[in-house]
Design a protein around this motif. Structure first.
Motif, PDB file in Angstrom:
ATOM      1  N   TYR A   1     -25.825  83.439  44.597  1.00 18.93           N
ATOM      2  CA  TYR A   1     -24.472  83.305  45.148  1.00 18.93           C
ATOM      3  C   TYR A   1     -24.345  84.093  46.450  1.00 18.93           C
ATOM      4  CZ  TYR A   1     -19.339  83.024  45.072  1.00 18.93           C
ATOM      5  OH  TYR A   1     -18.028  82.778  45.384  1.00 18.93           O
ATOM      6  N   MET A   2     -24.812  85.338  46.461  1.00 17.26           N
ATOM      7  CA  MET A   2     -24.695  86.162  47.653  1.00 17.26           C
ATOM      8  C   MET A   2     -25.658  85.723  48.749  1.00 17.26           C
ATOM      9  SD  MET A   2     -22.145  88.043  47.265  1.00 17.26           S
ATOM     10  CE  MET A   2     -22.350  88.980  48.783  1.00 17.26           C
ATOM     11  N   ASN A   3     -26.812  85.200  48.362  1.00 12.98           N
ATOM     12  CA  ASN A   3     -27.733  84.662  49.377  1.00 12.98           C
ATOM     13  C   ASN A   3     -27.090  83.481  50.096  1.00 12.98           C
ATOM     14  OD1 ASN A   3     -29.766  86.501  48.911  1.00 12.98           O
ATOM     15  ND2 ASN A   3     -30.873  85.192  47.470  1.00 12.98           N
TER      16      ASN A   3
ATOM     17  N   TYR B   1     -18.366  92.016  56.306  1.00  7.23           N
ATOM     18  CA  TYR B   1     -19.051  90.744  56.512  1.00  7.23           C
ATOM     19  C   TYR B   1     -18.628  90.097  57.827  1.00  7.23           C
ATOM     20  CZ  TYR B   1     -19.957  91.340  51.513  1.00  7.23           C
ATOM     21  OH  TYR B   1     -20.342  91.828  50.293  1.00  7.23           O
ATOM     22  N   ALA B   2     -17.343  90.169  58.149  1.00  4.99           N
ATOM     23  CA  ALA B   2     -16.876  89.623  59.427  1.00  4.99           C
ATOM     24  C   ALA B   2     -17.485  90.402  60.587  1.00  4.99           C
ATOM     25  CB  ALA B   2     -15.358  89.661  59.489  1.00  4.99           C
ATOM     26  N   ALA B   3     -17.610  91.729  60.420  1.00  6.35           N
ATOM     27  CA  ALA B   3     -18.213  92.563  61.469  1.00  6.35           C
ATOM     28  C   ALA B   3     -19.663  92.162  61.696  1.00  6.35           C
ATOM     29  CB  ALA B   3     -18.117  94.033  61.070  1.00  6.35           C
ATOM     30  N   GLU B   4     -20.402  91.965  60.615  1.00  6.24           N
ATOM     31  CA  GLU B   4     -21.806  91.571  60.749  1.00  6.24           C
ATOM     32  C   GLU B   4     -21.931  90.239  61.496  1.00  6.24           C
ATOM     33  OE1 GLU B   4     -23.317  91.487  56.797  1.00  6.24           O
ATOM     34  OE2 GLU B   4     -23.433  93.662  56.594  1.00  6.24           O
TER      35      GLU B   4
ATOM     36  N   ILE C   1      -8.657  80.180  59.891  1.00  2.12           N
ATOM     37  CA  ILE C   1      -8.717  79.548  61.207  1.00  2.12           C
ATOM     38  C   ILE C   1      -9.861  80.136  62.045  1.00  2.12           C
ATOM     39  CG2 ILE C   1      -7.376  78.862  63.223  1.00  2.12           C
ATOM     40  CD1 ILE C   1      -6.246  77.992  60.447  1.00  2.12           C
ATOM     41  N   THR C   2      -9.906  81.446  62.141  1.00  2.17           N
ATOM     42  CA  THR C   2     -10.943  82.127  62.947  1.00  2.17           C
ATOM     43  C   THR C   2     -11.388  83.382  62.227  1.00  2.17           C
ATOM     44  OG1 THR C   2      -9.225  83.311  64.189  1.00  2.17           O
ATOM     45  CG2 THR C   2     -10.053  81.265  65.148  1.00  2.17           C
ATOM     46  N   ASN C   3     -12.016  83.215  61.095  1.00  2.06           N
ATOM     47  CA  ASN C   3     -12.413  84.370  60.283  1.00  2.06           C
ATOM     48  C   ASN C   3     -13.791  84.117  59.675  1.00  2.06           C
ATOM     49  OD1 ASN C   3     -12.351  86.810  58.940  1.00  2.06           O
ATOM     50  ND2 ASN C   3     -10.952  86.125  57.330  1.00  2.06           N
ATOM     51  N   ALA C   4     -14.790  84.002  60.546  1.00  2.00           N
ATOM     52  CA  ALA C   4     -16.170  83.823  60.076  1.00  2.00           C
ATOM     53  C   ALA C   4     -16.631  85.111  59.373  1.00  2.00           C
ATOM     54  CB  ALA C   4     -17.080  83.528  61.259  1.00  2.00           C
ATOM     55  N   PRO C   5     -17.452  84.997  58.318  1.00  2.00           N
ATOM     56  CA  PRO C   5     -18.107  83.799  57.798  1.00  2.00           C
ATOM     57  C   PRO C   5     -17.275  83.066  56.737  1.00  2.00           C
ATOM     58  CG  PRO C   5     -18.918  85.708  56.621  1.00  2.00           C
ATOM     59  CD  PRO C   5     -17.939  86.226  57.638  1.00  2.00           C
ATOM     60  N   PHE C   6     -16.066  83.566  56.445  1.00  2.00           N
ATOM     61  CA  PHE C   6     -15.259  82.971  55.372  1.00  2.00           C
ATOM     62  C   PHE C   6     -14.716  81.599  55.764  1.00  2.00           C
ATOM     63  CE2 PHE C   6     -14.772  87.611  55.365  1.00  2.00           C
ATOM     64  CZ  PHE C   6     -15.419  87.910  54.180  1.00  2.00           C
ATOM     65  N   GLY C   7     -14.264  81.486  56.999  1.00  2.00           N
ATOM     66  CA  GLY C   7     -13.717  80.201  57.418  1.00  2.00           C
ATOM     67  C   GLY C   7     -13.419  80.158  58.898  1.00  2.00           C
TER      68      GLY C   7
ATOM     69  N   ILE D   1     -23.353  84.147  57.407  1.00  2.00           N
ATOM     70  CA  ILE D   1     -23.365  85.217  58.413  1.00  2.00           C
ATOM     71  C   ILE D   1     -24.488  84.980  59.408  1.00  2.00           C
ATOM     72  CG2 ILE D   1     -23.651  87.696  58.789  1.00  2.00           C
ATOM     73  CD1 ILE D   1     -22.462  88.172  56.026  1.00  2.00           C
ATOM     74  N   ASP D   2     -25.701  84.700  58.876  1.00  2.00           N
ATOM     75  CA  ASP D   2     -26.836  84.440  59.754  1.00  2.00           C
ATOM     76  C   ASP D   2     -26.610  83.176  60.576  1.00  2.00           C
ATOM     77  OD1 ASP D   2     -28.060  86.649  58.621  1.00  2.00           O
ATOM     78  OD2 ASP D   2     -29.137  85.482  57.118  1.00  2.00           O
ATOM     79  N   GLY D   3     -26.045  82.159  59.949  1.00  5.01           N
ATOM     80  CA  GLY D   3     -25.789  80.905  60.663  1.00  5.01           C
ATOM     81  C   GLY D   3     -24.808  81.072  61.806  1.00  5.01           C
TER      82      GLY D   3
END
Length: 400
Positions: free
Chosen positions: A292-294, A234-237, A71-77, A300-302
């Motif tokens: 895949y990682m790129n 990743y979420a922190a970044e 729901i609110t867990n960028a960058p995953f979703g 994250i950048d988006g």
């Protein structure tokens, strides 16, 4: 007469023997018929299996896979919100982020249809997954406490998620294990769902508050209400880019845990039979690790670019203290709820800049009192300058 009785007796005996043979044959046929029916029952069960296979095909081709995500867990979703059109009252919700887009890409490679099924609560999504009301949740840890029964996990995981500790710069502490958090006060975000994965490893005297909303969590860290924040690297970044607080946050270098994130199918949906097909395509895609990682890091950048025109979190907090923040995104949400950080793709946050009057020193106040008694003409003002506060230089120039 005796001959007649003798023939009658023989006829009667033969007749009874024939009847007995006939009944025995009928019993034998009945018995064989029963045995044959049992076999047909087994084949019926086989037919039922074939029927499920047909439903399996329907699941991907005729009926799309109903997929929800974080729901609110960028960058995953995350969930995008579209305001209602004129004459309608309902908001439109749509899942987005790396996990959902990745699953949709896998489905396209397999020629399967996908239905974007967004929720405003992750718990509701998992509940409906268990009940078979949706087919897939694109993001969960392999944690039975949070998943419960009625689910089928797709292996391998789509990403390994390193967990670290964040501090306010200048208040960092060395963290080599969970024990180093002993006696400190911390916070963890509910929507990341990592607390149930790590809580058994935490020191007994650790004071950790679970809070919903990344903004609320980072505010507590920035104001000093807590000593640290436990979060995904990743979420922190992503959130540090969003909030523009890279100069204020220190990320501990030690990775304390690295759980895998998975796609999860419902056991009560025939779509879970497609799991192996998705697994094979995912394995093939992950072989090119660099690409895949790129792709993942582009999310994250988006996320940071999406909020580049929005004031940073510290500016927002300062403005809030001055009662000058007026954020209008067209949504009415409860602070701290799951929906609090749901983003609408086309909304822009408008923060008006408040004009703060310049301070006047004591000498200027005295001069103002004296000169106010005089009939000194003030400089003429244009129409556009009518409501503009005078600068200190203009105030002083009046009294010369």
């Amino acid at each position: 007469m005796r001959k007649f009785l003798f023939y009658f007796f023989c006829f009667f005996t033969i007749y009874n023997l024939l009847i007995w043979d006939t009944q025995a044959a009928e019993k034998k046929q009945t018995s064989m018929a029963k045995n044959q029916q049992q076999i047909l029952e087994e084949e019926n069960r086989g037919n039922k299996k074939n029927k499920k296979i047909q439903t399996n095909i329907i699941c991907g081709y005729i009926n799309p896979l109903r997929v929800a995500s974080f729901i609110t867990n960028a960058p995953f979703g995350w969930v995008n919100v579209t305001p209602p059109k004129p004459g309608k009252k309902l908001f439109q919700y749509q899942s987005a982020g790396f996990a959902y887009d990745l699953f949709e890409d896998l489905a396209k490679q397999l020629n399967f249809k996908v239905e974007n099924t967004a929720y405003t609560s992750y718990r509701d999504a998992i509940r409906d997954l268990r009940l078979g009301k949706i087919d897939v949740v694109a993001g969960s840890y392999f944690d039975k406490r949070s998943l419960g029964a009625g689910v089928n996990v797709l292996f391998p995981g789509y990403i390994s998620n390193p967990i670290r500790v964040l501090f306010l710069k200048g208040k960092e502490r060395p963290v080599d294990s969970w024990d180093d958090l002993s006696g400190l006060k911390g916070v963890v975000r509910q929507e990341e769902n990592i607390y149930s994965v790590i809580f058994n490893q935490l020191p007994k005297d650790a004071q950790i508050e679970q809070i919903s909303g990344s903004k609320n969590a980072f505010k507590k860290l920035l104001t000093g209400d807590v000593d640290y924040l436990i979060t995904s690297t990743y979420a922190a970044e992503a959130e540090i880019l969003r909030f523009k607080i890279s100069d204020q946050i220190s990320i501990a270098p030690k990775v304390l845990a690295s759980p895998e994130l998975f796609f999860v199918f419902s056991s009560h949906s025939d779509c879970y039979r497609l799991k192996n097909l998705f697994s094979n395509v995912l394995k093939k895609m992950k072989q090119d690790e660099v690409d895949y990682m790129n792709r993942f890091r582009s999310y994250i950048d988006g996320w940071g670019k999406r909020f580049q025109e929005v004031p940073g979190l510290i500016d927002e907090m300062n403005q809030a203290e001055l009662n000058a923040v007026k954020v209008n995104v067209g949504l009415s949400v409860d602070v701290g709820s799951d929906i609090a950080d749901i983003q609408e793709p086309n909304f822009q946050v408008s923060v008006p800049k408040e004009k703060v009057p310049q301070a006047i020193d004591k000498k200027q106040k005295k001069l103002t009192t004296k000169e106010s008694k005089k009939d000194t003409a003030l400089p003429a003002k244009t129409q556009n300058e009518t409501n503009r506060p005078l600068t200190p230089a203009e105030r002083i120039q009046q009294f010369q």
